[in-house]
Scaffold this motif. Sequence first.
Motif, short mmCIF file in Angstrom:
data_model
loop_
_atom_site.label_atom_id
_atom_site.label_comp_id
_atom_site.label_asym_id
_atom_site.label_seq_id
_atom_site.Cartn_x
_atom_site.Cartn_y
_atom_site.Cartn_z
N ILE A 108 0.46 7.89 8.14
CA ILE A 108 -0.75 8.47 7.95
C ILE A 108 -0.88 8.70 6.25
CG2 ILE A 108 -1.98 10.68 7.86
CD1 ILE A 108 -0.34 11.25 10.54
N SER A 109 -2.10 8.32 5.90
CA SER A 109 -2.37 8.40 4.43
C SER A 109 -3.45 9.55 4.41
CB SER A 109 -2.93 7.14 3.87
OG SER A 109 -2.06 6.10 4.28
N PHE A 110 -3.16 10.17 2.97
CA PHE A 110 -4.24 11.26 2.64
C PHE A 110 -4.62 10.78 1.21
CE2 PHE A 110 -1.72 13.49 5.85
CZ PHE A 110 -2.88 14.14 6.69
N ALA A 111 -5.89 10.24 1.28
CA ALA A 111 -6.46 9.76 -0.31
C ALA A 111 -6.90 10.94 -0.83
CB ALA A 111 -7.34 8.76 0.11
N LEU A 112 -6.62 11.40 -2.17
CA LEU A 112 -7.16 12.39 -2.92
C LEU A 112 -8.37 11.85 -3.72
CD1 LEU A 112 -3.97 14.21 -3.99
CD2 LEU A 112 -5.50 14.75 -2.05
N PHE A 143 5.86 -2.90 5.13
CA PHE A 143 4.56 -2.98 5.59
C PHE A 143 3.75 -1.84 5.91
CE2 PHE A 143 1.75 -2.66 9.47
CZ PHE A 143 0.96 -3.76 9.36
N LEU A 144 4.40 -0.70 6.24
CA LEU A 144 4.14 0.64 6.48
C LEU A 144 3.61 1.11 5.03
CD1 LEU A 144 6.02 2.11 9.22
CD2 LEU A 144 3.81 1.09 9.36
N LEU A 145 4.33 0.90 4.06
CA LEU A 145 4.19 1.35 2.76
C LEU A 145 3.02 0.81 1.93
CD1 LEU A 145 7.61 1.48 1.02
CD2 LEU A 145 6.26 3.43 1.20
N VAL A 146 2.88 -0.56 2.45
CA VAL A 146 1.52 -1.10 1.61
C VAL A 146 0.37 -0.82 2.48
CG1 VAL A 146 0.25 -3.52 1.29
CG2 VAL A 146 2.70 -3.16 0.71
N HIS A 147 0.41 -0.70 4.04
CA HIS A 147 -0.63 -0.33 4.53
C HIS A 147 -1.10 1.04 4.19
CE1 HIS A 147 -3.07 -0.47 8.52
NE2 HIS A 147 -2.69 1.00 8.39
N ARG A 189 -4.62 -8.67 2.72
CA ARG A 189 -4.24 -8.17 1.60
C ARG A 189 -2.68 -7.78 1.68
NH1 ARG A 189 -3.99 -9.65 -3.25
NH2 ARG A 189 -4.30 -7.76 -4.67
N GLN A 190 -2.48 -7.10 3.04
CA GLN A 190 -1.06 -6.45 3.18
C GLN A 190 -0.10 -7.77 2.93
OE1 GLN A 190 -2.38 -3.06 6.20
NE2 GLN A 190 -0.94 -4.57 6.98
N GLU A 191 -0.31 -8.68 3.82
CA GLU A 191 0.57 -9.95 3.96
C GLU A 191 0.68 -10.51 2.61
OE1 GLU A 191 2.49 -10.97 6.21
OE2 GLU A 191 1.95 -9.30 7.07
N GLU A 192 -0.53 -10.50 1.75
CA GLU A 192 -0.29 -11.38 0.42
C GLU A 192 0.62 -10.32 -0.63
OE1 GLU A 192 -4.23 -11.23 -1.35
OE2 GLU A 192 -5.16 -12.62 0.02
N ILE A 193 0.70 -8.92 -0.38
CA ILE A 193 1.43 -8.18 -1.44
C ILE A 193 2.79 -8.47 -1.03
CG2 ILE A 193 1.96 -5.85 -1.95
CD1 ILE A 193 -1.21 -5.40 -1.78
N LEU A 194 3.08 -8.35 0.39
CA LEU A 194 4.46 -8.37 0.93
C LEU A 194 5.01 -9.76 0.57
CD1 LEU A 194 3.97 -6.40 4.31
CD2 LEU A 194 5.24 -5.67 2.56
#
Length: 156
Positions: free
Chosen positions: A68-72, A118-122, A144-149
């Motif tokens: 879960i992400s909470f963007a500020l 994967f979960l961190l980048v997601h 984009r996730q795959e590119e970063i990983l």
Amino acid sequence: MNLEIDILDETTSITEDQFQLTKEVISKAAEMEGLTGPIEISITFVDDERIKEINRDYRGKDTPTDVISFALNEAGEEEVQIIDPEGPNVLGDIIISIPRTIEQAQSYEHSFERELGFLLVHGFLHLLGYNHLTDEEEKTMFSRQEEILNAYGLKR
């Protein structure tokens, strides 16, 4: 770029190497996304019971999830965006279920570290406004996730 990553392991199960991987993966993602200036992010590792509680309280879904992400930096309809022009860019919080990470790593037949990355980048990309509500958004975000990983070295 000055990146401050606050990590809290409520499960007390994350190793020193996994803490280091967490910092490095987020740093690589921030670099590849072209972030500059002072940046802050918070990452918390929890169990299924805790993430289920957070998911229920904040998303109305009474079930555990993986991340879960909470963007500020995203002001919703009823939220006020608070950005201190003098201070760091506080991106938000990422919360990851360690039991889900383990289960998914086994299910996808890759390492715990690959699933954690994967979960961190997601979660990180969600903090930057990426989403996967439509097929097009999902294709963009997952690509984009795959590119970063892959750039970090966590290939499938």
